[in-house]
Design a protein around this motif. Structure first.
Motif, mmCIF file in Angstrom:
data_model
loop_
_atom_site.group_PDB
_atom_site.id
_atom_site.type_symbol
_atom_site.label_atom_id
_atom_site.label_comp_id
_atom_site.label_asym_id
_atom_site.label_seq_id
_atom_site.Cartn_x
_atom_site.Cartn_y
_atom_site.Cartn_z
ATOM 1 N N THR A 17 0.825 -1.207 0.000
ATOM 2 C CA THR A 17 0.000 0.000 0.000
ATOM 3 C C THR A 17 0.865 1.266 0.000
ATOM 4 O OG1 THR A 17 -1.543 -1.257 1.372
ATOM 5 C CG2 THR A 17 -1.961 1.082 1.171
ATOM 6 N N ARG A 21 7.599 -2.797 2.910
ATOM 7 C CA ARG A 21 7.580 -2.982 4.378
ATOM 8 C C ARG A 21 8.025 -4.411 4.655
ATOM 9 N NH1 ARG A 21 3.036 0.691 6.395
ATOM 10 N NH2 ARG A 21 3.854 2.535 5.386
ATOM 11 N N SER A 112 6.197 3.200 9.012
ATOM 12 C CA SER A 112 5.035 3.933 9.518
ATOM 13 C C SER A 112 4.674 3.582 10.951
ATOM 14 C CB SER A 112 3.861 3.682 8.570
ATOM 15 O OG SER A 112 2.786 4.475 8.933
ATOM 16 N N ARG A 281 -0.035 9.856 10.540
ATOM 17 C CA ARG A 281 -1.344 9.468 11.089
ATOM 18 C C ARG A 281 -1.667 10.281 12.337
ATOM 19 N NH1 ARG A 281 -2.404 3.122 10.557
ATOM 20 N NH2 ARG A 281 -1.637 2.885 8.447
ATOM 21 N N TRP A 345 -2.687 6.373 0.109
ATOM 22 C CA TRP A 345 -2.728 7.830 -0.080
ATOM 23 C C TRP A 345 -2.394 8.234 -1.505
ATOM 24 C CZ3 TRP A 345 -5.022 10.385 3.633
ATOM 25 C CH2 TRP A 345 -5.025 11.774 3.576
ATOM 26 N N GLU A 362 -8.795 8.904 5.574
ATOM 27 C CA GLU A 362 -8.935 7.451 5.575
ATOM 28 C C GLU A 362 -9.241 6.952 6.976
ATOM 29 O OE1 GLU A 362 -6.085 5.379 2.489
ATOM 30 O OE2 GLU A 362 -4.983 6.414 4.032
ATOM 31 N N SER A 364 -7.819 4.670 8.421
ATOM 32 C CA SER A 364 -6.594 4.242 9.102
ATOM 33 C C SER A 364 -5.885 5.429 9.751
ATOM 34 C CB SER A 364 -5.680 3.516 8.135
ATOM 35 O OG SER A 364 -5.411 4.333 7.015
ATOM 36 N N LYS A 375 -0.583 12.262 3.923
ATOM 37 C CA LYS A 375 -1.423 12.631 5.053
ATOM 38 C C LYS A 375 -0.531 13.277 6.108
ATOM 39 C CE LYS A 375 -1.526 7.797 6.652
ATOM 40 N NZ LYS A 375 -1.095 6.972 5.512
ATOM 41 N N ARG A 482 -11.051 -6.409 2.758
ATOM 42 C CA ARG A 482 -9.849 -6.319 1.923
ATOM 43 C C ARG A 482 -8.649 -6.861 2.679
ATOM 44 N NH1 ARG A 482 -6.789 -1.983 3.326
ATOM 45 N NH2 ARG A 482 -5.484 -2.152 1.484
ATOM 46 N N SER A 484 -4.818 -6.348 3.887
ATOM 47 C CA SER A 484 -3.893 -5.241 4.136
ATOM 48 C C SER A 484 -2.694 -5.339 3.205
ATOM 49 C CB SER A 484 -3.418 -5.309 5.587
ATOM 50 O OG SER A 484 -2.199 -4.604 5.740
ATOM 51 N N GLY A 485 -2.152 -4.160 2.853
ATOM 52 C CA GLY A 485 -0.941 -4.125 2.038
ATOM 53 C C GLY A 485 0.229 -3.555 2.804
ATOM 54 N N THR A 486 0.169 -3.573 4.136
ATOM 55 C CA THR A 486 1.279 -3.014 4.915
ATOM 56 C C THR A 486 1.824 -3.980 5.959
ATOM 57 O OG1 THR A 486 -0.231 -2.060 6.525
ATOM 58 C CG2 THR A 486 0.446 -0.631 4.720
ATOM 59 N N ARG A 494 -8.829 -7.351 6.642
ATOM 60 C CA ARG A 494 -9.492 -6.231 7.299
ATOM 61 C C ARG A 494 -10.970 -6.264 6.928
ATOM 62 N NH1 ARG A 494 -5.115 -3.738 9.258
ATOM 63 N NH2 ARG A 494 -3.528 -2.751 7.971
HETATM 64 C C1 G16 Z 1 -0.512 3.424 4.444
HETATM 65 C C2 G16 Z 1 -1.200 4.151 3.338
HETATM 66 C C3 G16 Z 1 -2.621 4.432 3.717
HETATM 67 C C4 G16 Z 1 -3.341 3.169 4.130
HETATM 68 C C5 G16 Z 1 -2.577 2.458 5.211
HETATM 69 C C6 G16 Z 1 -3.149 1.102 5.578
HETATM 70 O O1 G16 Z 1 -0.389 4.268 5.546
HETATM 71 O O2 G16 Z 1 -0.560 5.366 3.019
HETATM 72 O O3 G16 Z 1 -3.234 5.027 2.624
HETATM 73 O O4 G16 Z 1 -4.629 3.449 4.575
HETATM 74 O O5 G16 Z 1 -1.249 2.259 4.804
HETATM 75 O O6 G16 Z 1 -3.027 0.245 4.514
HETATM 76 P P1 G16 Z 1 -3.427 -1.288 4.629
HETATM 77 O O7 G16 Z 1 -4.879 -1.320 5.039
HETATM 78 O O8 G16 Z 1 -3.203 -1.822 3.246
HETATM 79 O O9 G16 Z 1 -2.573 -1.947 5.673
HETATM 80 P P2 G16 Z 1 0.954 4.357 6.403
HETATM 81 O O10 G16 Z 1 0.635 5.325 7.495
HETATM 82 O O11 G16 Z 1 1.169 2.940 6.881
HETATM 83 O O12 G16 Z 1 2.023 4.810 5.468
#
Ligand code: G16
Length: 539
Positions: A17, A21, A112, A281, A345, A362, A364, A375, A482, A484-486, A494
């Motif tokens: 995302t 990571r 993050s 955040r 974002w 968002e 999150s 953000k 969905r 997560s991509g982080t 999620r």
């Molecule tokens: C990133 C993205 C956000 C997203 C969040 C959670 O935030 O910039 O847009 O909402 O990850 O993503 P996911 O639901 O895929 O885990 P950050 O603050 O981690 O850079």
């Protein structure tokens, strides 16, 4: 001296995302960072003669990765690297510095809100000249490069001292060490009514900001205590630490628990806020009162007129599809454009560049505006302080008046963590396959009106992105699913639950959403497929 080092590809360097990571120990493997950074440079056609911005949230491995990146940049002919002092820069400040200097790119070293340390996480986000993170088209190109890389270039030289502000050279590359707080503060002063907020504090308004031992400590001390006059000590956990002092720097009700305890105690100050590891955040709290991120963006948008930078009018507003529909009702009332985008974002950036939107947010815990392309945690806090200074109302009053005007979206997110990746992908694929059969079916007191994947067609670049599955109900409730991509540990499913009410605003959130939560498990067969009877984390 320029050195060319032979290397072998790693096959797991696909961005999620927001950048890459990984567990710290993965990133510490030989040539891991080198491969990734050289692949970025290769994929964008080289960086000769260009200027980049570099820094991180100070987490473990930040210092080592920065030195590697400086040397790779110098060897690739970069003209100038602007670096945060001691290698620190928050994500919003990086975007600010990048735009101010018209740099061609930026690298933020951060995972993050994920924990840091040798057993924690590390990450790299790559921003383009727009100030925002690169598009999927570019990250796909970078990924292709990482799979085929055979060598990288590096400048063979001792480490650079980043402790003093000033200019130095590494090979032919200029390194400018800056205090990123200065540029960031100047930008905030142009947006908000600092005089009114100063008066608010001078009149005795009490405040606490939890920097969670992460990068925003110095920014928050400068802005809230030194400039605006909040009491000394209002900013807590203000010194960035490599492992965030063991904290999980995610500003939510679970991980910012000591702040939450304080805000729900008899000695609570008027206002409480927290930011995450890299400062993008935010969480907003009043006395014994929590503002959900979905309500947050709706409330900020509705109150734009109080903020000097926006008072002459705003373009539209956007939210991620998973975020509650609260801000949509505000957009309709204000008669401004309204967009739903995939999570990430980067999807807001084209909308901001084309003047379709000014604000975005968002679920999150992210909110921001077109002042930068990320953000911005401190921006959100200042926005609230400015509204409070202008109206004289408390956080709770402002939020309750908002619900009275627009109704309330009760909202909660369930995370099912550490699922086997294949199982999680199968769950999503099978759910998607059965969506067409769901319309008209009833689950307890909820009847499905429509169920479909969320597909976003970008009005600016024409790209199409599928992200998540949405089940809509006849009473305006929604469930969004969905992956997560982080995350860095298996897959995280999620599940976002939303139920609208325009009569009573005092229901217990968990109780009010309990049946919908049961329905969400039933529809996606979560327990049968993951053996999890309840979510691991609820935010
Ligand atoms: C990133 C993205 C956000 C997203 C969040 C959670 O935030 O910039 O847009 O909402 O990850 O993503 P996911 O639901 O895929 O885990 P950050 O603050 O981690 O850079």
């Amino acid at each position: 001296m320029l050195k060319i080092v032979q290397t072998k590809p790693y096959l797991d360097q696909k961005m999620g995302t927001a950048g890459i990571r990984k567990k710290s120990r993965i990133v510490m493997q030989e040539n891991y960072i080198e491969n990734f950074v050289q692949s970025i440079f290769n994929a964008i056609g080289g960086v000769a003669g260009q200027t980049f911005v570099l820094g991180g949230d100070g987490r473990f491995y930040n210092k080592i990765a920065i030195q590697k990146i400086l040397k790779i940049a110098a060897a690739n002919g970069m003209a100038k690297m602007i670096v945060g002092q001691n290698g620190y820069i928050s994500t919003p400040a990086s975007s600010c510095v990048l735009l101010k200097n018209k740099a061609q790119g930026g690298l933020v070293l951060s995972a993050s809100h994920n924990p840091g340390g040798i057993d924690g996480d590390f990450g790299i986000k790559y921003a383009t000249a727009s100030g925002g993170q690169c598009s999927t088209a570019i990250s796909d190109k970078i990924y292709e490069n990482t799979k085929n890389i055979t060598s990288y270039k590096i400048w063979d030289a001792p480490d650079v001292d980043l402790s003093q502000i000033g200019v130095q050279k590494l090979g032919n590359m200029e390194i400018e060490v800056i205090d990123p707080v200065v540029d960031y503060v100047q930008m905030m002063e142009k947006i908000f009514d600092f005089a009114a907020i100063k008066k608010l504090f001078a009149d005795g308004f009490t405040f606490v900001f939890d920097a969670m031992n992460a990068v925003t400590g110095p920014y928050a001390k400068k802005i809230f205590e030194e400039i605006l006059g909040a009491d000394e000590g209002s900013v807590i956990n203000a010194v960035p630490l490599e492992d965030f002092g063991g904290l999980h720097p995610d500003p939510n009700l679970i991980y910012a628990s000591s702040l939450v305890r304080l805000m729900y105690s008899p000695s609570a100050p008027d206002f409480g806020a927290a930011n995450d590891g890299d400062g993008d955040r935010n969480m907003i709290l009043g006395r014994s009162f929590f503002v959900t991120p979905s309500d947050n963006i709706a409330i900020l948008t509705d109150n734009y007129r109080y903020i000097p930078a926006y008072k002459s009018g705003i373009y539209g507003v956007a939210k991620s599809a998973a975020t509650s529909t609260a801000v949509g009702r505000v957009a309709a009332a204000l008669g401004i454009g309204y967009y739903e985008v995939p999570t990430g974002w980067k999807y807001f950036c084209n909308l901001m560049d084309s003047h379709r939107i000014t604000f975005c947010g968002e679920e999150s815990f992210g909110a921001g505006s077109s002042h930068i392309r990320e953000k911005d945690g401190i921006w959100a806090v200042l926005f609230w302080l400015n509204i409070i200074a202008a109206t004289g109302k408390s956080v709770e009053q402002i939020t309750r008046e908002h619900w009275l005007k627009y109704g309330r979206s009760y909202y909660v997110r369930h995370d099912y963590e550490g699922i086997d990746i294949e199982k999680a992908n199968r769950l999503m694929a099978d759910l998607e396959a059965k969506l067409p059969e769901l319309a008209g079916k009833t689950f307890g007191s909820f009847t499905v009106s429509k169920a479909e994947p969320f597909v976003y067609n970008d009005p600016v670049d024409g790209s199409s992105t599928k992200n998540g599955l949405i089940v809509y109900f006849t009473d305006k409730s929604r469930i969004v699913y969905r992956l997560s991509g982080t995350g860095t540990n298996g897959a995280t499913l999620r599940v976002y639950l939303e139920r609208f009410d325009d009569k009573c605003f005092d229901e217990d959130v968990m109780q009010f959403l309990k049946e919908l939560a049961d329905v969400s498990r039933q529809i996606a067969e979560i327990t049968e497929r993951t053996a999890k009877e309840k979510p691991d984390v609820i935010t």
